[in-house]
Motif scaffolding. Structure first.
Motif, PDB file in Angstrom:
ATOM      1  N   LEU A 178       0.970  -1.400   0.042  1.00  0.00           N
ATOM      2  CA  LEU A 178       0.118  -0.070   0.084  1.00  0.00           C
ATOM      3  C   LEU A 178       0.854   1.138   0.059  1.00  0.00           C
ATOM      4  O   LEU A 178       2.000   1.182   0.594  1.00  0.00           O
ATOM      5  N   CYS A 179       0.197   2.134  -0.505  1.00  0.00           N
ATOM      6  CA  CYS A 179       1.109   3.465  -0.674  1.00  0.00           C
ATOM      7  C   CYS A 179       0.083   4.667  -0.793  1.00  0.00           C
ATOM      8  O   CYS A 179      -1.055   4.598  -0.889  1.00  0.00           O
ATOM      9  N   ASP A 180       0.733   6.097  -0.546  1.00  0.00           N
ATOM     10  CA  ASP A 180      -0.016   7.101  -0.409  1.00  0.00           C
ATOM     11  C   ASP A 180      -0.452   7.279  -2.141  1.00  0.00           C
ATOM     12  O   ASP A 180       0.358   7.376  -2.664  1.00  0.00           O
ATOM     13  N   LYS A 181      -1.865   7.421  -2.327  1.00  0.00           N
ATOM     14  CA  LYS A 181      -2.187   7.719  -3.777  1.00  0.00           C
ATOM     15  C   LYS A 181      -1.472   8.893  -4.157  1.00  0.00           C
ATOM     16  O   LYS A 181      -1.068   8.982  -5.426  1.00  0.00           O
ATOM     17  N   GLN A 182      -1.409  10.072  -3.467  1.00  0.00           N
ATOM     18  CA  GLN A 182      -1.035  11.228  -4.108  1.00  0.00           C
ATOM     19  C   GLN A 182       0.457  11.106  -4.286  1.00  0.00           C
ATOM     20  O   GLN A 182       1.357  12.113  -4.991  1.00  0.00           O
ATOM     21  N   SER A 183       1.300  10.275  -3.765  1.00  0.00           N
ATOM     22  CA  SER A 183       2.659  10.000  -3.836  1.00  0.00           C
ATOM     23  C   SER A 183       2.985   8.827  -4.503  1.00  0.00           C
ATOM     24  O   SER A 183       4.250   8.508  -4.592  1.00  0.00           O
ATOM     25  N   ALA A 184       2.225   8.283  -5.380  1.00  0.00           N
ATOM     26  CA  ALA A 184       2.541   6.949  -5.984  1.00  0.00           C
ATOM     27  C   ALA A 184       3.499   7.300  -7.088  1.00  0.00           C
ATOM     28  O   ALA A 184       4.289   6.281  -7.531  1.00  0.00           O
TER      29      ALA A 184
END
Length: 516
Positions: A330-336
């Motif tokens: 999982l990752c931060d969507k804005q920092s993909a």
């Protein structure tokens, strides 16, 4: 006898009577921490100061539970916030002073009313649940029953077809053996030489045919056997699907959280490329990633996008190339597009070495702000921007079935995201319903918009730079724009190697990642 013993053990005796003649207690003084019979109770009942300051209860075994362990004072109040008995010092001075405090009698009354209300609610819920449970049990039993019946019927039908066909074929071969026996017996009875020799040719043919008959071979070669083999294969595949469905239903019944029907196993779960190297390509259904070049290292970062929303958990399975480095989780969507800038929870594989990765930022700061070491000097950052980035990574010890440490061979990795528990679990998928847990990561509760992602890094085993192209025959050409050259001369845009391969063409194509 046992009932009398049990009754005797429940009797509280007077603490003031002599050991030889202890009478049953009538009351217990919580302040004195003694139980008294009718005779010894008179002092507490006739002395005004004792009546006011010494609370009496029904006979009970105290065992030192009436005094506050911290202040040594009598427990007189009940804290409804912490659900515990406290003394006056606890209620006024210490940690309970701002809590909801009640006297024992008031707390007793209120909590009894609460229990009665909860009991009534549970009774209503139990009645409703019983009806729902009966309906659910009937539905599940009928569903599993239908699946079982269909599977049994399919197996029985296929068994009967195969056995009947083989039995008919074996019976036909048995006829030749019986015929040969009859021919031999007839020839043995013949005494005339001329007639025996006339018969022998046919007897010899019958015997040879009988000798060639193999009762264990199954069906004789021919169109009938080919047709039956095709029918068995088709019905066998159908039976396997039925058995898988029944097995999945049973697993979902006994362990619904870990064996729910897989979420997004068809076209509703696709790859959404964020970073895509020039040598990477997607299949038309956006579920497979291919590497098709002789260039050097190439990478891709992709989000997993689904049209379905799952309230409590999400599960996905990814098939990965053995000779690729990857990170999934999982990752931060804005920092993909730059995983250094946001939260990341994942499992990494680099050179067949597994490790877990957790990267979190303080909740009081915006994850879109780069932490120190990612392009901003600390002196250039405001106080708000100087947020803490916590990164932890540890090797994952992977063991085989014998408990020995082994190099992981993870062809399929299952990821399970449990929303309520804030956990992310990774499993090595070894079969359709078989898996081995690799690691579970506990995530901090935050408001960041986390999304599933996969990052794949593919490096050319030939170690050819991005300014070169290597032919399958082993010859290397230098690349300058769209032109290629070797040590002797330059080649036009549509030239061919001496081996016949098109210079600059795609030499290999392999799948490095797939959504299963």
């Amino acid at each position: 006898m046992s009932d009398n013993i049990q009754k005797d053990t429940q009797v509280i005796l007077c603490d003031m009577c002599t050991e030889e003649d202890r009478k049953p207690a009538r009351k217990t003084c919580r302040k004195c921490e003694i139980s008294m019979c009718v005779q010894h109770l008179q002092t507490h009942l006739t002395t005004p100061i004792l009546l006011q300051t010494h609370p009496l209860t029904d006979p009970m075994a105290l065992c030192g539970t009436t005094k506050c362990p911290q202040h040594g004072k009598l427990l007189e109040y009940y804290c409804l916030d912490d659900l515990t008995c406290v003394c006056v010092s606890c209620a006024i001075e210490d940690q309970h002073r701002l809590h909801n405090m009640k006297t024992f009698s008031t707390a007793h009354k209120e909590l009894m009313e609460k229990l009665n209300a909860e009991q009534q609610a549970l009774l209503v819920k139990t009645d409703d649940e019983n009806v729902s449970l009966e309906k659910w049990e009937k539905s599940e039993r009928e569903k599993l029953g239908r699946s079982s019946v269909r599977l049994i019927e399919a197996v029985t039908n296929l068994r009967d077809i195969a056995l009947t066909s083989v039995q008919s074929s074996v019976s036909a071969r048995m006829v030749s053996i019986k015929t040969s026996k009859s021919s031999i017996q007839a020839a043995q009875k013949e005494k005339d030489s001329f007639r025996f020799l006339q018969m022998y040719s046919q007897v010899h043919q019958d015997v040879e045919k009988a000798k060639a008959a193999d009762l264990r071979k199954g069906l004789e070669p021919g169109s009938d056997r080919d047709k039956l083999v095709q029918e068995i294969r088709q019905k066998g595949e159908k039976m396997v699907k039925q058995a898988d469905h029944l097995c999945g239903s049973l697993l979902s019944l006994v362990d619904p959280e870990n064996h729910q029907e897989l979420v997004a196993t068809s076209s509703d779960l696709i790859f959404d490329p964020q970073i895509f190297g020039p040598s990477m390509s997607l299949s038309t259904d956006n579920r497979k990633v291919f590497y098709s070049s002789w260039l050097g290292q190439c990478s891709a970062t992709l989000l997993l996008r689904s049209t379905q929303t799952v309230p409590n958990f999400q599960r996905w399975i990814i098939s990965l190339s053995q000779d690729s480095d990857w990170t999934i989780g999982l990752c931060d969507k804005q920092s993909a597009k730059n995983l250094k800038d946001g939260h990341v929870y994942g499992l990494c594989c680099k050179g067949n070495q597994l490790s877990s990765l957790t990267k979190e930022f303080d909740d009081c700061c915006d994850a879109s702000v780069k932490p120190q070491g990612f392009g901003l000097l600390k002196a250039d950052m405001t106080k708000t921007e100087q947020k803490q980035c916590k990164v932890s990574s540890e090797l994952v010890t992977y063991q085989d079935m014998n408990g020995d440490e082994a190099v992981p061979q993870l062809e399929k990795v299952e990821v399970f995201w449990n929303f309520p528990a804030s956990t992310l679990s990774f499993f090595n998928r070894t079969g359709q319903y078989q898996r081995e847990e690799i690691i579970t990561i506990k995530m901090s509760i935050n408001n960041w918009d986390l999304v599933p992602f996969v990052q794949v890094i593919k490096e050319n085993g030939q170690n050819v730079s991005q300014h070169q192209w290597q032919c399958p025959c082993g010859k290397t050409y230098r690349k300058n724009g769209n032109q290629y050259s070797d040590r002797r001369r330059a080649f036009s845009h549509q030239s061919y190697c001496s081996c016949g391969a098109f210079i600059g063409g795609i030499c290999t194509t392999e799948m490095v990642c797939e959504l299963v």
